[in-house]
Enzyme design. Sequence first.
Site, PDB file in Angstrom:
ATOM      1  N   TYR A  19       0.819  -1.218   0.000  1.00  0.00           N
ATOM      2  CA  TYR A  19       0.000   0.000   0.000  1.00  0.00           C
ATOM      3  C   TYR A  19       0.854   1.270   0.000  1.00  0.00           C
ATOM      4  CZ  TYR A  19      -3.611  -3.262   1.819  1.00  0.00           C
ATOM      5  OH  TYR A  19      -4.459  -4.319   2.028  1.00  0.00           O
ATOM      6  N   HIS A  30       1.061 -11.491   1.670  1.00  0.00           N
ATOM      7  CA  HIS A  30      -0.014 -10.739   1.003  1.00  0.00           C
ATOM      8  C   HIS A  30      -0.731 -11.564  -0.083  1.00  0.00           C
ATOM      9  CE1 HIS A  30      -1.297  -6.347   0.134  1.00  0.00           C
ATOM     10  NE2 HIS A  30      -2.286  -7.180  -0.080  1.00  0.00           N
TER      11      HIS A  30
END
Length: 273
Positions: free
Chosen positions: A40, A98
Site C-alpha cells: 500500500y 499478502h
Amino acid sequence: MEIPAIGFGTYKTSESSGEINPTAEALKTGYRLIDTATMYGNEHSVGEAISRCGIDRNKIILTTKLNNSDRGYDATLRAFDKSLKELRTEYIDIYLIHWPASEADTSDWRKINASTWRALERLYQDGRCRAIGVSNFMIKHLEALESSAQILPMVNQIEFHPGYRQPELTEYCRAREIIVEAWSPLGRQRVLHSPLLQSIAEAHGKSVAQICLRWEVQSGVVPIPKSNNLDRMRQNLEIFDFTLSAAEMESIDTMAPLGFSGLTPDNISRHLG
Ligand code: A2P
C-alpha cells in the site's frame, strides 16, 4: 490473543500531506485493529499515526503484509525489518503473506510459499510477531503449505462481501480455526445498490454498508472497511446495536452473485504490472 470484531483498512486511504491521516482519525474513532501492507506504500504514515496517537501500543493490533517481491526466506526476514522501521514499532501483531506465489507465476510456487512461511514461523517463534497468517490463499495454497508447515496460518484475509462469500474456502478455514478477515467488505460500493440489502437496511434503520458489515460479523468473519470520511468511519463501527435475523442472514447468504474485484492469485502479478 484476541482481535477486535472489526478493523480499519488503509488501502488507498489518502496519504498526501495537508490532508487528514486516516489511521490517526480511525484510532480516535475507536478502531483498534489497523490493517496495512508494504504494497500500500503507507506504512510510514500508519506508523506515524500509531506513534503519535497516545494510545498504548499494546492496545492496538497492527497488521502488515509481506510484499510479493519479497517472497523467500531471506528476503522475507529483510522485508520484515524494513516494515518495522517504517511502522516505528518493535513488533507486528499480525504478519501476513499478502499473495501466494501461484501456478501462473512459476512451477516452483509450492517451494516459494513454503520458504516464505518458514521465515514467518521463525519471526513468530522469535517473538517478533504475535500471530502469523496469509492473505488471498485459496484451498490449494493452504493445502500445499500445510504439508511442510510446523505452524498453521492463524489468519487468512480474503475478498469477502455479500454476493461473494467464497463458502468452501471460508469453511475450510473455519475447520482449521483459521480466522477469516474480509477485505473489500463493501464490495467496493457495488453492493450498496442491491435492492435486497436496501430493504433490510430500511427495516433496521441502518445504512446498507452497516448491513454488510453486520452480516460479515454474524458470519464469523472480521471485516476491514476503509474510509477517508470521518462520518463513514464512525458509521462503520456502529453495527453492534442490532442483529440480523436468521432469515435475513440466509437471504444475504443466498443472494445472486454480485461479482468481485477480479483479482486472484493467478492474475495478481499481471495486475501489479
Ligand atoms: P470513502 O473513503 O469515501 O468513505 P471496500 O472496503 O469494500 O473496498 O469499499 C471501500 C469504499 O467504500 C471506499 O471507496 C469508501 O469510500 C467507501 N465506504 C466506506 N464506508 C462506507 C459507508 N459506510 N458507506 C458508503 N461508502 C463507504
